[in-house]
Design an enzyme around this catalytic site. Structure first.
Site, PDB file in Angstrom:
ATOM      1  N   SER A 107       0.855  -1.177   0.000  1.00  0.00           N
ATOM      2  CA  SER A 107       0.000   0.000   0.000  1.00  0.00           C
ATOM      3  C   SER A 107       0.893   1.229   0.000  1.00  0.00           C
ATOM      4  O   SER A 107       2.053   1.164   0.437  1.00  0.00           O
ATOM      5  CB  SER A 107      -0.843  -0.024   1.274  1.00  0.00           C
ATOM      6  OG  SER A 107      -1.302   1.266   1.578  1.00  0.00           O
ATOM      7  N   TYR A 156      -0.995  -0.883   9.891  1.00  0.00           N
ATOM      8  CA  TYR A 156      -1.193  -1.245   8.483  1.00  0.00           C
ATOM      9  C   TYR A 156       0.094  -0.987   7.678  1.00  0.00           C
ATOM     10  O   TYR A 156       0.520  -1.828   6.874  1.00  0.00           O
ATOM     11  CB  TYR A 156      -2.357  -0.401   7.972  1.00  0.00           C
ATOM     12  CG  TYR A 156      -2.798  -0.650   6.558  1.00  0.00           C
ATOM     13  CD1 TYR A 156      -3.473  -1.810   6.208  1.00  0.00           C
ATOM     14  CD2 TYR A 156      -2.583   0.311   5.582  1.00  0.00           C
ATOM     15  CE1 TYR A 156      -3.899  -2.006   4.904  1.00  0.00           C
ATOM     16  CE2 TYR A 156      -3.005   0.126   4.284  1.00  0.00           C
ATOM     17  CZ  TYR A 156      -3.667  -1.037   3.951  1.00  0.00           C
ATOM     18  OH  TYR A 156      -4.097  -1.227   2.664  1.00  0.00           O
ATOM     19  N   LYS A 181       2.227  -3.753   5.751  1.00  0.00           N
ATOM     20  CA  LYS A 181       2.282  -3.663   4.285  1.00  0.00           C
ATOM     21  C   LYS A 181       3.718  -3.586   3.769  1.00  0.00           C
ATOM     22  O   LYS A 181       4.015  -4.152   2.723  1.00  0.00           O
ATOM     23  CB  LYS A 181       1.460  -2.463   3.806  1.00  0.00           C
ATOM     24  CG  LYS A 181      -0.052  -2.699   3.878  1.00  0.00           C
ATOM     25  CD  LYS A 181      -0.431  -4.010   3.229  1.00  0.00           C
ATOM     26  CE  LYS A 181      -1.813  -4.002   2.630  1.00  0.00           C
ATOM     27  NZ  LYS A 181      -2.163  -5.342   2.083  1.00  0.00           N
TER      28      LYS A 181
HETATM   29  P1  NAD Z   1     -11.996  -4.990   0.904  1.00  0.00           P
HETATM   30  O1  NAD Z   1     -12.287  -4.792   2.343  1.00  0.00           O
HETATM   31  O2  NAD Z   1     -13.098  -4.818  -0.075  1.00  0.00           O
HETATM   32  O3  NAD Z   1     -11.341  -6.407   0.631  1.00  0.00           O
HETATM   33  C1  NAD Z   1     -10.627  -7.146   1.575  1.00  0.00           C
HETATM   34  C2  NAD Z   1     -11.231  -8.514   1.636  1.00  0.00           C
HETATM   35  O4  NAD Z   1     -10.438  -9.339   2.473  1.00  0.00           O
HETATM   36  C3  NAD Z   1     -12.643  -8.498   2.225  1.00  0.00           C
HETATM   37  O5  NAD Z   1     -13.554  -9.089   1.312  1.00  0.00           O
HETATM   38  C4  NAD Z   1     -12.504  -9.292   3.514  1.00  0.00           C
HETATM   39  O6  NAD Z   1     -13.650 -10.066   3.839  1.00  0.00           O
HETATM   40  C5  NAD Z   1     -11.310 -10.167   3.209  1.00  0.00           C
HETATM   41  N1  NAD Z   1     -10.637 -10.628   4.418  1.00  0.00           N
HETATM   42  C6  NAD Z   1     -10.343  -9.903   5.528  1.00  0.00           C
HETATM   43  N2  NAD Z   1      -9.737 -10.667   6.436  1.00  0.00           N
HETATM   44  C7  NAD Z   1      -9.638 -11.912   5.898  1.00  0.00           C
HETATM   45  C8  NAD Z   1      -9.095 -13.131   6.353  1.00  0.00           C
HETATM   46  N3  NAD Z   1      -8.534 -13.239   7.568  1.00  0.00           N
HETATM   47  N4  NAD Z   1      -9.137 -14.207   5.537  1.00  0.00           N
HETATM   48  C9  NAD Z   1      -9.697 -14.122   4.302  1.00  0.00           C
HETATM   49  N5  NAD Z   1     -10.259 -12.989   3.826  1.00  0.00           N
HETATM   50  C10 NAD Z   1     -10.211 -11.893   4.617  1.00  0.00           C
HETATM   51  O7  NAD Z   1     -10.807  -3.979   0.554  1.00  0.00           O
HETATM   52  P2  NAD Z   1      -9.905  -3.813  -0.757  1.00  0.00           P
HETATM   53  O8  NAD Z   1      -9.660  -2.364  -0.889  1.00  0.00           O
HETATM   54  O9  NAD Z   1     -10.432  -4.593  -1.896  1.00  0.00           O
HETATM   55  O10 NAD Z   1      -8.536  -4.447  -0.245  1.00  0.00           O
HETATM   56  C11 NAD Z   1      -7.842  -5.489  -0.898  1.00  0.00           C
HETATM   57  C12 NAD Z   1      -6.379  -5.396  -0.571  1.00  0.00           C
HETATM   58  O11 NAD Z   1      -5.818  -4.214  -1.157  1.00  0.00           O
HETATM   59  C13 NAD Z   1      -6.060  -5.295   0.921  1.00  0.00           C
HETATM   60  O12 NAD Z   1      -4.883  -6.023   1.198  1.00  0.00           O
HETATM   61  C14 NAD Z   1      -5.808  -3.815   1.129  1.00  0.00           C
HETATM   62  O13 NAD Z   1      -5.012  -3.568   2.244  1.00  0.00           O
HETATM   63  C15 NAD Z   1      -5.121  -3.485  -0.172  1.00  0.00           C
HETATM   64  N6  NAD Z   1      -5.145  -2.064  -0.508  1.00  0.00           N
HETATM   65  C16 NAD Z   1      -6.274  -1.444  -0.939  1.00  0.00           C
HETATM   66  C17 NAD Z   1      -6.234  -0.106  -1.282  1.00  0.00           C
HETATM   67  C18 NAD Z   1      -7.422   0.595  -1.823  1.00  0.00           C
HETATM   68  O14 NAD Z   1      -7.263   1.752  -2.261  1.00  0.00           O
HETATM   69  N7  NAD Z   1      -8.593  -0.009  -1.839  1.00  0.00           N
HETATM   70  C19 NAD Z   1      -5.044   0.615  -1.154  1.00  0.00           C
HETATM   71  C20 NAD Z   1      -3.904  -0.044  -0.718  1.00  0.00           C
HETATM   72  C21 NAD Z   1      -3.957  -1.392  -0.413  1.00  0.00           C
END
Ligand code: NAD
Length: 298
Positions: free
Chosen positions: A152, A165, A169
């Site tokens: 991230s 976080y 990350k």
């Molecule tokens: P999101 O919350 O929609 O997706 C995360 C998913 O992980 C959820 O569906 C949740 O149920 C699942 N999850 C959580 N804990 C879990 C576990 N222990 N076992 C299995 N599944 C689990 O959010 P997102 O934005 O789609 O995030 C996806 C990834 O991208 C994450 O790692 C997040 O940190 C990273 N990320 C996202 C952004 C962004 O802008 N959205 C930015 C940087 C990093």
């Protein structure tokens, strides 16, 4: 060039929504058999349900693809091993692992409990370690593997209120760097994506007009490339809203001084020189950095 995933088997963790769902749909559309893993909890990691993962499987199947839902928590090594064994038995191989599952517990460090820190580190870092460990030997044996870590901008550059976080990350970048070296001989390539997208994780962090341009499908092209046959290894790609950049951990040329000059005063006096980015490099390994430190590359 067309990137195809015909006959490939992919596990995408946290694929019941957001970015993971977009990756799963795109991999399946390009021919992969996809395991849609998701614990189905809330944003802070509480609760569980298989319905989100199953809904994505239903979407894939309705579009003519092949997928299975799995509700294992990535932090539960026994459940992850069971998932991997089942996939191996049913589909014969595991080519791709996308470590995407994640949670948030944002607070300033002063208010953050150790438990908030542990939970976030547990899901992002240990979850990725557990899933990677479960497929590593299979990938080595079949001399093919593609693993994607999810970092991230917080991990790479920091963001207020996300100490837990950010630490978790950036740890994934460190994990990638060594696994890319250890996997190279076995055609196991390991990369990292730093996404920026409108999901439930960011819905209250960005203005609606920005969110509208930043659907998860704007990140999926980079994620899909990074797990394809053509994938590089050891790359960090930032992706979102049409922007794609590569991030590096760089090293300045620095200085090299004789024993008698090694003092805090020397560092203070020459700090600008140490920090000068002219001619900076990206060492391939920690050992290569060590060589620079010893003056070997100057
Ligand atoms: P999101 O919350 O929609 O997706 C995360 C998913 O992980 C959820 O569906 C949740 O149920 C699942 N999850 C959580 N804990 C879990 C576990 N222990 N076992 C299995 N599944 C689990 O959010 P997102 O934005 O789609 O995030 C996806 C990834 O991208 C994450 O790692 C997040 O940190 C990273 N990320 C996202 C952004 C962004 O802008 N959205 C930015 C940087 C990093």
């Amino acid at each position: 060039m067309t990137i195809s995933f015909a006959d490939r088997v992919a596990i995408v963790t946290g694929a019941g929504g957001g970015l993971g769902r977009a990756y799963a749909l795109e991999l399946a559309r390009r021919g992969a058999k996809v395991v849609v893993n998701d614990l189905g909890g809330s944003r802070d990691g509480t609760g569980s349900s298989l319905s989100a993962a199953q809904a994505v499987v239903d979407e894939i199947v309705a579009a003519g693809g092949e997928a299975m839902a799995n509700g294992a928590s990535v932090t539960d090594a026994a459940a992850v091993e069971k998932m991997v064994a089942f996939v191996k038995e049913r589909w014969g191989r595991i080519d791709i692992l996308v470590n995407n599952a994640g949670i948030l517990r944002d607070k300033t460090f002063v208010k953050m409990t150790i438990e908030d820190f542990r939970q976030v580190t547990d899901v992002h870092l240990m979850g990725s370690v557990i899933c990677t460990k479960a497929v590593w030997e299979i990938m080595r044996e079949q001399a093919y593997g593609r693993i994607l870590m999810t970092t991230s901008s917080t991990g790479l550059y920091g963001n207020f209120g996300q100490a837990n976080y950010g630490a978790a990350k950036l740890a994934l970048v460190g994990l990638m760097k060594t696994l890319a070296l250890e996997g190279a001989k076995y055609n196991v390539k390991v990369n990292t994506i730093a996404p920026l997208a409108a999901t439930r994780m960011t819905e209250d962090l960005m203005p609606p007009e920005l969110l509208a341009k930043m659907g998860p499908e704007t990140v999926a092209p980079a994620a899909v490339y990074l797990v394809s046959d053509e994938a590089p290894t050891n790359a960090i790609i930032n992706a979102g809203g049409g922007g794609f950049e590569r991030a590096y951990v760089t090293l300045t040329r620095g200085i090299h001084v004789a024993a008698e000059d090694m003092s805090a005063e020397t560092i203070a006096a020459r700090f600008d020189e140490i920090s000068d980015r002219t001619g900076e490099i990206v060492p391939d390994t920690g050992a290569a950095q060590g060589a620079v430190a010893l003056g070997g590359q100057r």
